[in-house]
Design an enzyme around this catalytic site. Sequence first.
Site: not given
Ligand SMILES: NC(=O)c1ccc[n+]([C@@H]2O[C@H](COP(=O)([O-])OP(=O)(O)OC[C@H]3O[C@@H](n4cnc5c(N)ncnc54)[C@H](OP(=O)(O)O)[C@@H]3O)[C@@H](O)[C@H]2O)c1
Length: 283
Positions: A111, A53, A48, A78
């Site tokens: 988005h 981004y 994704d 997006k």
């Molecule tokens: N449509 C939208 O508006 C929208 C908005 C936000 C996100 N998204 C999409 O959704 C995806 C997921 O959301 P998100 O990026 O917020 O991801 P998330 O998986 O909810 O959180 C990621 C955060 O958690 C940490 N992390 C990941 N795995 C971990 C684990 N096992 N233990 C401890 N910490 C951990 C990561 O740090 P490290 O990388 O340092 O491990 C990062 O800081 C995004 O990357 C994006 O593609 C879409």
Amino acid sequence: MESLNDTYTLSNGVEIPVLGYGTWQVTDPNEVVEGIIAAVKAGYRHIDTAQMYGNEEYVGKGIKECGVPREELFVTSKLNNKNHGYDKARKTVQESLDRLDLDYLDLFLIHWPVVKGNGGDWKQDNIDTWRALEELYDEGKLKAIGISNFAVPHLNNIVENCRIMPMVNQIRLHPGVTQEDTVALSHKHNMVVEAWSPLSPMENMEENTKVQAMCAEHGKSIAQVLLRWSLQHGFVTLTKSVHEKRIIENADIFDFELSIGDMDYLDSIKFDDLSKPDDFEDR
Ligand SMILES: NC(=O)c1ccc[n+]([C@@H]2O[C@H](COP(=O)([O-])OP(=O)(O)OC[C@H]3O[C@@H](n4cnc5c(N)ncnc54)[C@H](OP(=O)(O)O)[C@@H]3O)[C@@H](O)[C@H]2O)c1
């Protein structure tokens, strides 16, 4: 749901893998490429990204270098908020394809909706943008199309005015942010719901003894319990890490099941600082 390769079938027949590798806030080219390579090695087949981004070029490089044919991957991007409108949407989807160096995207989303109070005709703006995506879908450049962060009013506007129904709504979902009305309306119109930022409440849960007990019972981390909660709700779940160990950990969630009691408890949790973020308020 038994493995990372499990899929849901979108309303147009396209298969979407249940767990996706997110790339938000990863802008270092090496981290983007290495993250995708590690994710694909761990078994993820769903990536994704987004125009916003600023990493589509490196995502494309990761796709080329990951060792799996492009056809075996499900790639989403997006539309940036500044690219709304029929002409800009059409033009900038092609720019995304060029940056990614791909002939097609498996899924492309608006988005964020244009919302009330932006000064213009938010309803017409969203309809015009959607029409561009419908045409690109007809032309085969986008294998599936959808929306993101569309709450009930925005969703109703598209549903009432579209030619092709969105196949996906990608929204923020995790314990504390459950958006039941939006989820129910999306499901009513046969959209698959994707969950972003599923790990948001991780730190808030560290001291929670009930969550600690769930983790101990299943031999899983809080991150794994949160991702499992999301999968058991039937959401396509997006998660991001730039660390290989966590990328693997986050995919190791198909060998346990949260009980109904655990799910009910996680559904009921509220967080003072997380449960009412500005970005999903009904606008
Ligand atoms: N449509 C939208 O508006 C929208 C908005 C936000 C996100 N998204 C999409 O959704 C995806 C997921 O959301 P998100 O990026 O917020 O991801 P998330 O998986 O909810 O959180 C990621 C955060 O958690 C940490 N992390 C990941 N795995 C971990 C684990 N096992 N233990 C401890 N910490 C951990 C990561 O740090 P490290 O990388 O340092 O491990 C990062 O800081 C995004 O990357 C994006 O593609 C879409």
